[in-house]
Design a protein around this motif. Sequence first.
Motif, short mmCIF file in Angstrom:
data_model
loop_
_atom_site.label_atom_id
_atom_site.label_comp_id
_atom_site.label_asym_id
_atom_site.label_seq_id
_atom_site.Cartn_x
_atom_site.Cartn_y
_atom_site.Cartn_z
N VAL A 101 24.78 55.55 23.38
CA VAL A 101 25.22 56.23 22.16
C VAL A 101 24.57 57.60 22.05
O VAL A 101 25.22 58.58 21.68
CB VAL A 101 24.89 55.36 20.92
N VAL A 120 33.33 50.45 13.40
CA VAL A 120 32.29 50.25 12.39
C VAL A 120 32.81 49.27 11.35
O VAL A 120 33.86 49.50 10.75
CB VAL A 120 31.89 51.58 11.73
N SER A 156 27.48 46.29 22.42
CA SER A 156 28.54 46.67 23.35
C SER A 156 29.25 45.43 23.83
O SER A 156 28.64 44.52 24.39
CB SER A 156 27.96 47.43 24.55
N ASN A 190 21.72 51.82 23.07
CA ASN A 190 21.18 52.94 22.28
C ASN A 190 21.17 54.24 23.08
O ASN A 190 21.46 55.32 22.53
CB ASN A 190 19.77 52.61 21.79
N ARG A 201 34.56 52.97 19.39
CA ARG A 201 33.50 52.55 18.48
C ARG A 201 34.16 52.07 17.20
O ARG A 201 34.95 52.79 16.60
CB ARG A 201 32.57 53.71 18.19
N ARG A 208 24.03 47.10 16.52
CA ARG A 208 24.89 47.86 17.44
C ARG A 208 25.03 47.04 18.72
O ARG A 208 24.03 46.68 19.34
CB ARG A 208 24.25 49.21 17.72
N ILE A 259 31.81 49.97 21.51
CA ILE A 259 30.61 49.83 20.68
C ILE A 259 31.01 49.27 19.32
O ILE A 259 31.87 49.84 18.63
CB ILE A 259 29.89 51.17 20.48
N GLU A 309 29.57 48.42 15.60
CA GLU A 309 28.50 48.58 14.63
C GLU A 309 28.81 47.68 13.44
O GLU A 309 29.83 47.84 12.77
CB GLU A 309 28.36 50.02 14.16
#
Length: 424
Positions: free
Chosen positions: A183, A279, A339, A180, A277, A337, A295, A297
């Motif tokens: 990010v 998603v 890593s 967190n 990242r 979230r 990352i 998500e």
Amino acid sequence: MYIFVSIQAYSQNPVPECPRIVISTDCGGTDPDDNQSIAHLLMYSNEFDIEGIISSPSYGSGSKEEIIRMIDIYEKDLPKLKKHLKKQKKNKGKLASPKYLKSVTKQGRKGGAPLCGYQTSTEGSEWIVKCARKNDQRKLYVLVWGGLDDVAQALHDAPDIKDKIRVYWIGGPNKKWSVNTYVYLVENFPDLWFIENNASYRGFIYDSKVKDSLNAGYYDAYIKGAGHLGADFINYYKGNPKLGDTPSLLYMMDGDPADPGKESWGGSFELCTHSPRKVFYGTTSEKDTIQAYGIMELHMQGPVRNDIKPGTPCLTLDILRQKWEGYYMGNGDYMVRYSTYTYGTHPYTVTSTVDGFTTVNGSITVDKLWPGSRSATDYTVGKNWYTDCKSPELFRQDLQGAQTVYKWRADAMKDWAERWAWLK
């Protein structure tokens, strides 16, 4: 039986100026190699202007008291270290006094930050701000051995320090513990001067299968019988020198810290344009991929709960025998979230304490190369964000950039062996 490697004084490429440093460590927490690197820091304290040592345990039981315990051990060996250091022609300065070191040892955040990446100031984050605002032309290097929580808090509270600090972070698995705060930094301070060392540092970790005196035989060859610090060292990995955080110190001792592309005992690095990242909406399968250290998500639909505040932890991601927190985002959106770290395809399960949430089972495939090709959801970073070199010849045992550290490991370990000899 180990193979003995003779030692001699190894010359370093001198740094242009004595660097100002603050250490952020989870010493006493999840990984005892922080204790090993604290011992290295103390024995070489003449090489730096140490302005702070901050206990920042994103996870585990690290504490300010554990750092002070290490300083107390160092104090017992200080007379011998001083005596021998006076004879060294390459002496940069005096070894730091225990009283001074204790005065700049501060307690930072205990436990990871919430979803937003920051919470309240700590003694440690306030100390970073105070040091950064000093009237000194030299930049302040913040060497982070664990989570980024206190760095993120300091920047949140005092964004004016952004151009006054430089961060060298031992990332990799530490990125999981402080995802967190990472990010928050990459979204709000992409122009921060930042070395993201996700894999290169692993070129310094000893090889347990090699029995020579620079690897599994190092303790018996050089540390055993070497003062009080030597007696304490056996408590960490049975004396085997993991030293995963030490490359950050070596980076400040050799070469030019202001130039990450230059060769150094602590590695060399290249500019990074983006931080991966991905998603995903709904469950994923082995066909879905993300880069190592990226990352992920994962958004899942569940019950709409107006009685749960967005950002409230209520999910658990179970992957690679570890559990990670997830959150309710509002309007029936539940998000985890994470890593990534270990290469390969990994199954996972997501469960929730919320009634009506259906357990999610899936898997994700993690690629080797970081940061890899770009995607629309990646974070964009600025012109001062550096990371592991991606040239194939600089890999070591599948570890990106690790050769840039490994090639100097023998020199650094022999130099340290000389200081251990001072304590015998």
